[in-house]
Design a protein around this motif. Sequence first.
Motif: not given
Length: 102
Positions: A31-43
């Motif tokens: 499984e792939d995992c994220c190292l971090s997440v973006t706080q900026r909204p994605i369109p």
Amino acid sequence: MAPRMAPLLALSLLALWTSPAPALGGANDAEDCCLSVTQRPIPGNVVRAFRYLLIKDGCRVPAVVFTTMRGHQLCAPPDQPWVDRIIRRLKKISAKSKLYSS
């Protein structure tokens, strides 16, 4: 030779920083995992799909991975209102397409 390697190294680091990384010792090592997440909204209009990556799945950072129309994967925090809005929109579109294909 070193000056030629600098742009390649920078590009490689950028790709690693923005893409999901493999899980480390989870229930599903593939499984792939994220190292971090973006706080900026994605369109929302550039997103075509989503999936959840949770701690119970072996990931250290809980995330929603959005796949864009161009195939890029973006990690977002699952507890943000803008993430919920995109997911609701995608589910609504999916339900409509299933209704019309029946």
